[in-house]
Enzyme design. Structure first.
Site, PDB file in Angstrom:
ATOM      1  N   THR A  69      -2.370  -9.671  27.283  1.00  0.00           N
ATOM      2  CA  THR A  69      -3.140 -10.802  27.821  1.00  0.00           C
ATOM      3  C   THR A  69      -4.156 -10.324  28.859  1.00  0.00           C
ATOM      4  O   THR A  69      -5.303 -10.774  28.872  1.00  0.00           O
ATOM      5  CB  THR A  69      -2.191 -11.820  28.472  1.00  0.00           C
ATOM      6  OG1 THR A  69      -1.189 -12.200  27.532  1.00  0.00           O
ATOM      7  CG2 THR A  69      -2.950 -13.060  28.912  1.00  0.00           C
ATOM      8  N   TYR A 108       1.526 -22.490  21.356  1.00  0.00           N
ATOM      9  CA  TYR A 108       0.900 -23.735  20.895  1.00  0.00           C
ATOM     10  C   TYR A 108       1.744 -24.515  19.908  1.00  0.00           C
ATOM     11  O   TYR A 108       1.997 -25.698  20.109  1.00  0.00           O
ATOM     12  CB  TYR A 108      -0.507 -23.476  20.300  1.00  0.00           C
ATOM     13  CG  TYR A 108      -1.258 -24.761  20.030  1.00  0.00           C
ATOM     14  CD1 TYR A 108      -1.785 -25.500  21.087  1.00  0.00           C
ATOM     15  CD2 TYR A 108      -1.418 -25.254  18.736  1.00  0.00           C
ATOM     16  CE1 TYR A 108      -2.448 -26.695  20.857  1.00  0.00           C
ATOM     17  CE2 TYR A 108      -2.083 -26.451  18.501  1.00  0.00           C
ATOM     18  CZ  TYR A 108      -2.603 -27.164  19.571  1.00  0.00           C
ATOM     19  OH  TYR A 108      -3.252 -28.349  19.332  1.00  0.00           O
ATOM     20  N   TYR A 149       8.056 -10.680  24.166  1.00  0.00           N
ATOM     21  CA  TYR A 149       7.303 -11.084  25.361  1.00  0.00           C
ATOM     22  C   TYR A 149       7.491 -12.575  25.556  1.00  0.00           C
ATOM     23  O   TYR A 149       7.006 -13.382  24.760  1.00  0.00           O
ATOM     24  CB  TYR A 149       5.834 -10.721  25.188  1.00  0.00           C
ATOM     25  CG  TYR A 149       4.938 -11.033  26.380  1.00  0.00           C
ATOM     26  CD1 TYR A 149       5.450 -11.329  27.641  1.00  0.00           C
ATOM     27  CD2 TYR A 149       3.548 -11.011  26.248  1.00  0.00           C
ATOM     28  CE1 TYR A 149       4.625 -11.592  28.718  1.00  0.00           C
ATOM     29  CE2 TYR A 149       2.706 -11.271  27.315  1.00  0.00           C
ATOM     30  CZ  TYR A 149       3.242 -11.571  28.545  1.00  0.00           C
ATOM     31  OH  TYR A 149       2.419 -11.833  29.606  1.00  0.00           O
ATOM     32  N   ARG A 193       2.239 -19.568  29.457  1.00  0.00           N
ATOM     33  CA  ARG A 193       1.125 -19.440  28.526  1.00  0.00           C
ATOM     34  C   ARG A 193       1.461 -19.958  27.131  1.00  0.00           C
ATOM     35  O   ARG A 193       0.575 -20.419  26.415  1.00  0.00           O
ATOM     36  CB  ARG A 193       0.684 -17.969  28.420  1.00  0.00           C
ATOM     37  CG  ARG A 193       0.000 -17.448  29.667  1.00  0.00           C
ATOM     38  CD  ARG A 193      -0.515 -16.035  29.452  1.00  0.00           C
ATOM     39  NE  ARG A 193      -1.183 -15.509  30.632  1.00  0.00           N
ATOM     40  CZ  ARG A 193      -2.476 -15.680  30.916  1.00  0.00           C
ATOM     41  NH1 ARG A 193      -3.230 -16.391  30.107  1.00  0.00           N
ATOM     42  NH2 ARG A 193      -3.004 -15.148  32.005  1.00  0.00           N
ATOM     43  N   LYS A 201       9.864  -8.267  27.649  1.00  0.00           N
ATOM     44  CA  LYS A 201       9.048  -8.443  28.842  1.00  0.00           C
ATOM     45  C   LYS A 201       9.246  -9.895  29.257  1.00  0.00           C
ATOM     46  O   LYS A 201       8.780 -10.822  28.583  1.00  0.00           O
ATOM     47  CB  LYS A 201       7.568  -8.163  28.557  1.00  0.00           C
ATOM     48  CG  LYS A 201       6.659  -8.384  29.769  1.00  0.00           C
ATOM     49  CD  LYS A 201       5.190  -8.204  29.408  1.00  0.00           C
ATOM     50  CE  LYS A 201       4.303  -8.518  30.605  1.00  0.00           C
ATOM     51  NZ  LYS A 201       2.859  -8.453  30.280  1.00  0.00           N
ATOM     52  N   ILE A 253       6.173  -4.413  33.464  1.00  0.00           N
ATOM     53  CA  ILE A 253       4.836  -4.237  32.914  1.00  0.00           C
ATOM     54  C   ILE A 253       3.927  -5.014  33.856  1.00  0.00           C
ATOM     55  O   ILE A 253       3.927  -6.240  33.866  1.00  0.00           O
ATOM     56  CB  ILE A 253       4.727  -4.723  31.463  1.00  0.00           C
ATOM     57  CG1 ILE A 253       5.607  -3.847  30.559  1.00  0.00           C
ATOM     58  CG2 ILE A 253       3.266  -4.681  30.990  1.00  0.00           C
ATOM     59  CD1 ILE A 253       5.652  -4.300  29.113  1.00  0.00           C
TER      60      ILE A 253
END
Length: 294
Positions: free
Chosen positions: A46, A109, A135, A140, A163, A205
């Protein structure tokens, strides 16, 4: 996957003033991170503004980082999305020879159920030639990968880590408790990086870690070595910067740090916008005492 222990950094994609990829700046940033002591590099996450890059630009970034790194550090590449078949096709088309693992974001989404998330990652893991790092970033994606789902996925061959960027330390602790000892729980938030390590996680990360690689990686090493007082001293020195770089969105803040360091410009692609003058001033004041100018 001992390569995933310590400090990984989610590299930016630097742009010139015309918004084309700045290959020279990316070379400088890779060298700066390697020289600063980070443990591995993450490409096309990202923070790398991957959603605004064309396929050709993504390949350019991969090639540039691979050449600049020259085999010095392990590499992780971001390949994810909310179309399972498309993700699998991308994995099969990409040359992953130089990469140690793939970072794949939970579908966004369309917000699948926990079973849908499980089946998505299971299918990707079976198709991927490289180990998968899950992840989870609910802020998000609009959905949260729950610890019980991660524990199921940890038993799937070729899934080696997560992550975790929920920012919820209770959830982080539940993950560490629920997953096998050889499964890596990696912080995806700079603020929770040290706490995650001290709870039993493998590292981070990081975003700020690429701007202050020596300081951030030293903090994580102190945590992994259980030098708790020293680790927290380092954390509190970095804490202001952790907040500043996300104040107007990522990666506008970290790109402002690189502008201060003279390593790259601060341009980001729409719909993101460059950090404001006020934020840039605050970031410059934060960075100055570290004397890390390249």
């Amino acid at each position: 996957m001992k390569q995933l222990i310590g400090t990984g950094v989610a590299l930016i994609t630097p742009f010139k003033t015309d918004f084309s990829v700045d290959v020279d700046a990316l070379h400088r940033i890779v060298n700066y991170c390697v020289d600063g002591g980070v443990d591995y590099l993450v490409v096309l996450g990202t923070t790398g503004e991957s959603v605004t890059l064309t396929k050709e630009e993504k390949q350019l970034v991969i090639d540039t980082v691979t050449i600049a790194n020259a085999g010095r550090l392990p590499l992780v590449v971001g390949v994810g999305g909310n179309n399972t078949v498309a993700v699998i096709e991308d994995l099969q088309k990409l040359d992953l020879t130089n990469f140690d693992a793939v970072l794949s974001v939970s579908p966004y989404y369309n917000r699948p159920t926990q079973e849908g998330i499980y089946q998505h990652f299971k299918a990707i893991a079976q198709a991927s030639p490289k180990p998968i790092i899950l992840y989870n970033v609910p802020g998000r994606t609009g959905s949260n990968v729950l610890p019980e789902t991660v524990a199921r996925l940890a038993d799937v061959e070729n899934i080696v880590a997560i992550k975790e960027a929920s920012g919820n330390m209770v959830q982080v602790q539940e993950l560490i408790q629920a997953c096998p000892k050889d499964f890596h729980v990696i912080s995806g938030d700079d603020f929770t990086a040290l706490a995650t390590v001290l709870a039993g996680g493998s590292g981070v990360i990081s975003v700020l870690g690429q701007g202050l690689p020596r300081e951030f990686s030293n903090m994580i090493r102190s945590g992994l070595n259980r030098n708790v007082d020293e680790a927290y001293r380092q954390h509190y020195e970095l804490q202001e910067g952790m907040g500043l770089i996300f104040q107007e969105g990522n990666p506008a803040g970290i790109k402002a740090i690189f502008e201060v360091l003279g390593l790259s410009g601060a341009s980001v692609r729409l719909p993101l916008i460059e950090a404001s003058d006020g934020l840039k001033k605050n970031i410059a004041n934060f960075v100055k005492p570290f004397k890390v100018f390249a």
